[in-house]
Design a protein around this motif. Structure first.
Motif, PDB file in Angstrom:
ATOM      1  N   ARG A  27      14.966  52.468  60.764  1.00  0.00           N
ATOM      2  CA  ARG A  27      15.163  51.709  61.971  1.00  0.00           C
ATOM      3  C   ARG A  27      16.128  50.567  61.747  1.00  0.00           C
ATOM      4  O   ARG A  27      16.886  50.138  62.677  1.00  0.00           O
ATOM      5  CB  ARG A  27      13.629  50.765  62.108  1.00  0.00           C
ATOM      6  CG  ARG A  27      13.663  50.338  63.141  1.00  0.00           C
ATOM      7  CD  ARG A  27      12.202  49.481  63.609  1.00  0.00           C
ATOM      8  NE  ARG A  27      11.851  48.470  62.610  1.00  0.00           N
ATOM      9  CZ  ARG A  27      12.525  47.147  62.216  1.00  0.00           C
ATOM     10  NH1 ARG A  27      13.318  46.704  63.108  1.00  0.00           N
ATOM     11  NH2 ARG A  27      12.223  46.536  61.188  1.00  0.00           N
ATOM     12  N   ARG A  30      19.610  51.784  61.962  1.00  0.00           N
ATOM     13  CA  ARG A  30      20.002  52.265  63.276  1.00  0.00           C
ATOM     14  C   ARG A  30      20.218  51.053  64.143  1.00  0.00           C
ATOM     15  O   ARG A  30      21.249  51.192  64.806  1.00  0.00           O
ATOM     16  CB  ARG A  30      18.724  52.948  63.818  1.00  0.00           C
ATOM     17  CG  ARG A  30      19.050  53.380  65.278  1.00  0.00           C
ATOM     18  CD  ARG A  30      17.722  54.180  65.976  1.00  0.00           C
ATOM     19  NE  ARG A  30      16.664  53.204  65.889  1.00  0.00           N
ATOM     20  CZ  ARG A  30      16.130  52.332  66.671  1.00  0.00           C
ATOM     21  NH1 ARG A  30      17.174  52.053  67.664  1.00  0.00           N
ATOM     22  NH2 ARG A  30      15.186  51.557  66.656  1.00  0.00           N
ATOM     23  N   GLN A  37      17.288  54.589  69.829  1.00  0.00           N
ATOM     24  CA  GLN A  37      16.474  55.919  69.296  1.00  0.00           C
ATOM     25  C   GLN A  37      16.912  57.023  69.996  1.00  0.00           C
ATOM     26  O   GLN A  37      17.040  58.178  69.353  1.00  0.00           O
ATOM     27  CB  GLN A  37      14.986  55.539  69.536  1.00  0.00           C
ATOM     28  CG  GLN A  37      14.404  54.482  68.486  1.00  0.00           C
ATOM     29  CD  GLN A  37      12.788  54.171  68.941  1.00  0.00           C
ATOM     30  OE1 GLN A  37      12.540  54.709  69.868  1.00  0.00           O
ATOM     31  NE2 GLN A  37      12.238  53.877  67.729  1.00  0.00           N
ATOM     32  N   TYR A  48      13.285  61.272  71.400  1.00  0.00           N
ATOM     33  CA  TYR A  48      13.261  60.027  70.965  1.00  0.00           C
ATOM     34  C   TYR A  48      11.906  59.415  70.471  1.00  0.00           C
ATOM     35  O   TYR A  48      11.758  58.587  69.376  1.00  0.00           O
ATOM     36  CB  TYR A  48      13.734  58.841  71.788  1.00  0.00           C
ATOM     37  CG  TYR A  48      12.734  58.613  72.861  1.00  0.00           C
ATOM     38  CD1 TYR A  48      11.938  57.444  72.841  1.00  0.00           C
ATOM     39  CD2 TYR A  48      12.682  59.293  74.059  1.00  0.00           C
ATOM     40  CE1 TYR A  48      11.091  57.113  73.738  1.00  0.00           C
ATOM     41  CE2 TYR A  48      11.825  59.147  74.991  1.00  0.00           C
ATOM     42  CZ  TYR A  48      10.955  57.728  74.951  1.00  0.00           C
ATOM     43  OH  TYR A  48      10.130  57.318  75.817  1.00  0.00           O
ATOM     44  N   ILE A  51      11.806  60.330  66.730  1.00  0.00           N
ATOM     45  CA  ILE A  51      12.454  59.284  65.991  1.00  0.00           C
ATOM     46  C   ILE A  51      11.393  57.943  65.855  1.00  0.00           C
ATOM     47  O   ILE A  51      11.483  57.426  64.790  1.00  0.00           O
ATOM     48  CB  ILE A  51      13.787  58.586  66.638  1.00  0.00           C
ATOM     49  CG1 ILE A  51      14.748  59.896  66.535  1.00  0.00           C
ATOM     50  CG2 ILE A  51      14.376  57.526  65.653  1.00  0.00           C
ATOM     51  CD1 ILE A  51      15.228  60.531  65.020  1.00  0.00           C
ATOM     52  N   GLN A  52      10.776  57.630  66.865  1.00  0.00           N
ATOM     53  CA  GLN A  52       9.793  56.798  66.939  1.00  0.00           C
ATOM     54  C   GLN A  52       8.651  57.030  65.675  1.00  0.00           C
ATOM     55  O   GLN A  52       8.396  55.972  65.045  1.00  0.00           O
ATOM     56  CB  GLN A  52       9.031  56.406  68.280  1.00  0.00           C
ATOM     57  CG  GLN A  52       9.429  55.283  69.159  1.00  0.00           C
ATOM     58  CD  GLN A  52       8.931  55.301  70.539  1.00  0.00           C
ATOM     59  OE1 GLN A  52       7.965  56.338  70.746  1.00  0.00           O
ATOM     60  NE2 GLN A  52       8.873  54.360  71.189  1.00  0.00           N
ATOM     61  N   GLU A  55      10.193  56.432  62.263  1.00  0.00           N
ATOM     62  CA  GLU A  55      10.519  54.914  61.852  1.00  0.00           C
ATOM     63  C   GLU A  55       9.089  54.340  61.604  1.00  0.00           C
ATOM     64  O   GLU A  55       8.993  53.158  60.857  1.00  0.00           O
ATOM     65  CB  GLU A  55      11.132  54.239  63.251  1.00  0.00           C
ATOM     66  CG  GLU A  55      12.697  54.719  63.199  1.00  0.00           C
ATOM     67  CD  GLU A  55      13.587  53.511  64.446  1.00  0.00           C
ATOM     68  OE1 GLU A  55      12.917  53.052  64.976  1.00  0.00           O
ATOM     69  OE2 GLU A  55      14.649  54.301  64.442  1.00  0.00           O
TER      70      GLU A  55
END
Length: 127
Positions: A27, A30, A37, A48, A51-52, A55
């Motif tokens: 996170r 990025r 995301q 996404y 990805i959440q 993270e």
């Protein structure tokens, strides 16, 4: 039987703590790189939301995906795997990445040398 379950649960919590730390590194880096995301997800080939979850440390990250994330964020794989930050006196990886990004954006060699000289002087004074 309960003991085995408790030990298993403790190991799972420890493992997920590692994924939370890796996710936090993802996170921060990025965001430092200015990626959303969705941008990162598109490169990696996931949603996404995935990805959440990475993270937040809610999902384990397969090695092949972590490699793709490292490629997208322009770091080596060991960036995510090396020492987990228990020493708060160290400079965080995200701070180093941010410094590197800013430094690369300075086109004047003279100014870059002055910044390095200033950092050297400050480091000597504080040590």
């Amino acid at each position: 039987m309960h003991f085995i379950f408790i030990v298993s649960l403790m190991q799972e919590n420890t493992n997920m703590a590692i994924y939370r730390q890796i996710g936090e590194k993802i996170r921060r880096l990025r965001q430092t790189k200015g990626l959303s995301q969705k941008d990162l997800a598109s490169y990696v080939g996931v949603t996404y939301q995935q990805i959440q979850n990475y993270e937040k440390g809610k999902s384990k990250i397969p090695v092949d995906r972590l490699i793709k994330i490292a490629e997208a964020l322009e770091v080596s794989l060991d960036y995510f795997l090396k020492e987990f930050d228990n020493n708060h006196n160290k400079v965080s990886e995200s701070e180093l990445a941010l410094l590197q990004t800013y430094y690369k954006n300075i086109s004047s060699e003279k100014i870059r040398k002055q910044i390095l000289s200033l950092l050297h002087t400050l480091a000597e004074e504080l040590s």
